[in-house]
Design an enzyme around this catalytic site. Structure first.
Site, PDB file in Angstrom:
ATOM      1  N   LEU A  61       1.420   6.909   5.250  1.00 16.93           N
ATOM      2  CA  LEU A  61       2.119   7.598   4.169  1.00 16.93           C
ATOM      3  C   LEU A  61       3.559   7.132   4.018  1.00 16.93           C
ATOM      4  O   LEU A  61       4.254   7.561   3.083  1.00 16.93           O
ATOM      5  CB  LEU A  61       2.073   9.108   4.385  1.00 16.93           C
ATOM      6  CG  LEU A  61       0.667   9.726   4.348  1.00 16.93           C
ATOM      7  CD1 LEU A  61       0.742  11.240   4.500  1.00 16.93           C
ATOM      8  CD2 LEU A  61      -0.070   9.354   3.076  1.00 16.93           C
ATOM      9  N   ARG A  62       4.042   6.293   4.943  1.00 15.88           N
ATOM     10  CA  ARG A  62       5.333   5.595   4.840  1.00 15.88           C
ATOM     11  C   ARG A  62       6.569   6.477   4.914  1.00 15.88           C
ATOM     12  O   ARG A  62       7.684   5.957   4.942  1.00 15.88           O
ATOM     13  CB  ARG A  62       5.400   4.766   3.542  1.00 15.88           C
ATOM     14  CG  ARG A  62       4.274   3.766   3.362  1.00 15.88           C
ATOM     15  CD  ARG A  62       4.202   2.766   4.493  1.00 15.88           C
ATOM     16  NE  ARG A  62       3.273   1.677   4.222  1.00 15.88           N
ATOM     17  CZ  ARG A  62       2.629   0.989   5.149  1.00 15.88           C
ATOM     18  NH1 ARG A  62       2.796   1.305   6.426  1.00 15.88           N
ATOM     19  NH2 ARG A  62       1.824   0.008   4.835  1.00 15.88           N
ATOM     20  N   ASN A  92       3.819   4.385  12.423  1.00 13.89           N
ATOM     21  CA  ASN A  92       4.714   3.241  12.227  1.00 13.89           C
ATOM     22  C   ASN A  92       5.611   3.441  11.013  1.00 13.89           C
ATOM     23  O   ASN A  92       5.620   2.662  10.069  1.00 13.89           O
ATOM     24  CB  ASN A  92       3.928   1.928  12.126  1.00 13.89           C
ATOM     25  CG  ASN A  92       2.920   1.919  10.999  1.00 13.89           C
ATOM     26  OD1 ASN A  92       2.511   2.954  10.500  1.00 13.89           O
ATOM     27  ND2 ASN A  92       2.503   0.718  10.608  1.00 13.89           N
ATOM     28  N   ASP A 306      -7.399   3.376   6.410  1.00 13.75           N
ATOM     29  CA  ASP A 306      -6.261   2.499   6.697  1.00 13.75           C
ATOM     30  C   ASP A 306      -5.454   2.264   5.421  1.00 13.75           C
ATOM     31  O   ASP A 306      -4.980   1.162   5.148  1.00 13.75           O
ATOM     32  CB  ASP A 306      -6.712   1.165   7.310  1.00 13.75           C
ATOM     33  CG  ASP A 306      -5.563   0.389   7.962  1.00 13.75           C
ATOM     34  OD1 ASP A 306      -4.451   0.943   8.063  1.00 13.75           O
ATOM     35  OD2 ASP A 306      -5.767  -0.773   8.355  1.00 13.75           O
ATOM     36  N   HIS A 310       2.055  -1.029  -0.162  1.00  9.02           N
ATOM     37  CA  HIS A 310       3.129  -2.022  -0.059  1.00  9.02           C
ATOM     38  C   HIS A 310       3.728  -2.280  -1.434  1.00  9.02           C
ATOM     39  O   HIS A 310       3.027  -2.238  -2.455  1.00  9.02           O
ATOM     40  CB  HIS A 310       2.609  -3.345   0.511  1.00  9.02           C
ATOM     41  CG  HIS A 310       2.278  -3.286   1.975  1.00  9.02           C
ATOM     42  ND1 HIS A 310       3.226  -3.030   2.943  1.00  9.02           N
ATOM     43  CD2 HIS A 310       1.103  -3.444   2.644  1.00  9.02           C
ATOM     44  CE1 HIS A 310       2.649  -3.035   4.135  1.00  9.02           C
ATOM     45  NE2 HIS A 310       1.358  -3.278   3.979  1.00  9.02           N
ATOM     46  N   PRO A 324       0.448  -7.149   5.449  1.00 13.09           N
ATOM     47  CA  PRO A 324      -0.975  -6.795   5.521  1.00 13.09           C
ATOM     48  C   PRO A 324      -1.227  -5.329   5.186  1.00 13.09           C
ATOM     49  O   PRO A 324      -0.503  -4.447   5.644  1.00 13.09           O
ATOM     50  CB  PRO A 324      -1.334  -7.097   6.978  1.00 13.09           C
ATOM     51  CG  PRO A 324      -0.042  -6.965   7.722  1.00 13.09           C
ATOM     52  CD  PRO A 324       1.038  -7.388   6.776  1.00 13.09           C
ATOM     53  N   GLY A 325      -2.242  -5.100   4.381  1.00 14.41           N
ATOM     54  CA  GLY A 325      -2.627  -3.728   4.082  1.00 14.41           C
ATOM     55  C   GLY A 325      -3.089  -3.551   2.650  1.00 14.41           C
ATOM     56  O   GLY A 325      -2.738  -4.325   1.765  1.00 14.41           O
TER      57      GLY A 325
END
Length: 437
Positions: A61-62, A92, A306, A310, A324-325
């Site tokens: 969720l950043r 992260n 996942d 971005h 990546p993502g």
């Protein structure tokens, strides 16, 4: 008081004759024919299927730190529109969720938004650096009551550190989830599968063994620690075989697969488009088929998105430099329908198992993934199995647009999501506690 919700003429798990389902404040109140409830919100279930609300063990969720790509508000909206009633937000972030200060903040923000239960995932090691265990006990005892710990994005590569984390988790009654990637085998790799496609395209890839060696190691460490271990985003046929072997040895191991690893393979790299860069990488078709079989057979326990937003500049660049993502929350059900339901590998009760029941059981959520029965929590999702829709990144709820399914027509659509008896999403609109869409 939350208005009651009456779902008319719906089939539970896609089985049997249609029934009416009355949802009250937090509970399923009644299931039967011709139910009435004055003042209730009415949902038309004709031709539709009712399932327990979905649970995602793996969501990025950043927030905090990268609110330019996603926030708990927008990520929760994407989750509700995708049929989710609970998600686990990975650690992260910036700052890393390696203390109760951060994990409690994530939990509180999720509750403020109110679209989905946002469970914080705690880091295993301080700063995700793999050198010092984070304060797992403090996070587990905090307001966020952290149940799942992971350094996802990085592997806990030191075997002694991983063993200590597993021992500690066993004493706390929590779960450690591993991003299985032996970093010494992926030095210089650009997150492309090591195989004929990468060789032809001139891309340095990372091999299946980088994942499989950690899966095997951690299974043995979990055995010796008397702990449970969960494998994030399984991507190879070898991982499926290793998980199956570990269970025959009495090892407590579970594993998830992402929607994109169920559908896509490394032929997508032909375009060098950074939208297809994901970690672990898209594998070969034989791996895709093994993952589908593993999910159908119950070797792979569940589907986890996942979901990884971005910014455009982090994807629209040279492949080796792309972050990546991929986005996944709003498209997950449709990918499962395409890869598992349509080929006959899963029925709708099987979908409920891998998207709701098993993930809830894995982390011990007592109020999620429950049967559709009177007295059970009113966390449900209404699905139109026959609708097809075209994916367009700008139309999704996330701030970021990095979907690998752009302009792809997919089957199955969530038409409503209900969290504890309150509609959170309906016909493409969301209803947060704090305002409009």
């Amino acid at each position: 008081m939350t208005p009651q919700v009456l779902i008319r003429n719906v089939r539970l798990y896609g089985e049997g004759d249609p029934v009416d389902v009355l949802l009250g404040d937090e509970q399923i109140l009644a299931i039967g024919a011709d139910l009435e409830a004055e003042g209730a919100d009415i949902l038309d279930g004709t031709g539709r299927i009712l399932l327990p609300g979905f649970v995602d063990l793996h969501t990025h969720l950043r927030e905090p730190g990268r609110e330019d790509t996603e926030t708990i508000d927008t990520g929760s909206a994407a989750a509700a529109l995708g049929g989710y009633t609970a998600v686990f937000a990975m650690a992260n972030t910036d700052p890393v969720a390696d203390s109760a200060v951060v994990t409690d903040h994530v939990w509180r923000r999720g509750q403020e938004v109110g679209l989905v239960d946002v469970h914080p995932v705690g880091a295993v090691t301080v700063g995700l650096e793999g050198r010092q265990l984070a304060e797992m006990g403090t996070m587990a005892a905090g307001v966020g009551q952290v149940k799942l710990f992971s350094d996802d994005g990085k592997c806990v590569y030191d075997p002694l550190m991983m063993r200590r984390a597993l021992e500690y988790s066993a004493s706390l009654g929590v779960l450690v989830a591993q991003h299985a990637e032996e970093p010494r085998l992926t030095v210089g790799a650009v997150v492309a599968h090591e195989g004929p496609t990468a060789a032809r395209l001139g891309l340095a890839g990372w091999p299946r063994a980088a994942e499989e060696s950690i899966v095997a190691r951690d299974a043995l460490l979990a055995r010796d620690a008397g702990a449970r271990v969960h494998i994030c985003h399984a991507s190879t046929a070898g991982t499926v075989a290793l998980v199956e072997w570990a269970r025959t040895q009495g090892i407590s191991i579970s594993a998830e697969v992402t929607p994109h690893h169920l559908l896509l393979d490394d032929s997508r790299l032909e375009t060098y488009d950074g939208i297809n860069r994901v970690n672990p990488p898209l594998r070969e078709r034989s791996d895709v088929e093994a993952l589908r079989r593993g999910l159908a057979d119950g070797v792979i326990d569940c589907v986890a998105t996942d979901h990884a937003p971005h910014a455009d500049q982090d994807k629209c660049c040279e492949f080796s430099q792309a972050r990546p993502g991929m986005l996944g929350l709003e498209t997950a059900l449709s990918i499962v329908v395409e890869t598992m339901v349509r080929p006959g590998l899963l029925d709708w009760r099987g979908v409920a198992k891998v998207m709701s029941e098993r993930p809830a059981q894995i982390v011990g959520l007592d109020d999620q993934g429950r049967p559709l029965e009177v007295g059970e929590p009113a966390n449900v999702v209404l699905v139109d199995p026959d609708t097809e829709w075209t994916v367009r990144g700008p139309d999704l709820a996330s701030i970021a647009h990095n979907t690998p399914y752009e302009e792809m027509t997919l089957p199955g659509k969530v038409t409503a999501t209900v969290l504890r008896g309150r509609i959170t999403a309906r016909d493409g609109a969301v209803y947060p506690l704090t305002g409009g869409k």
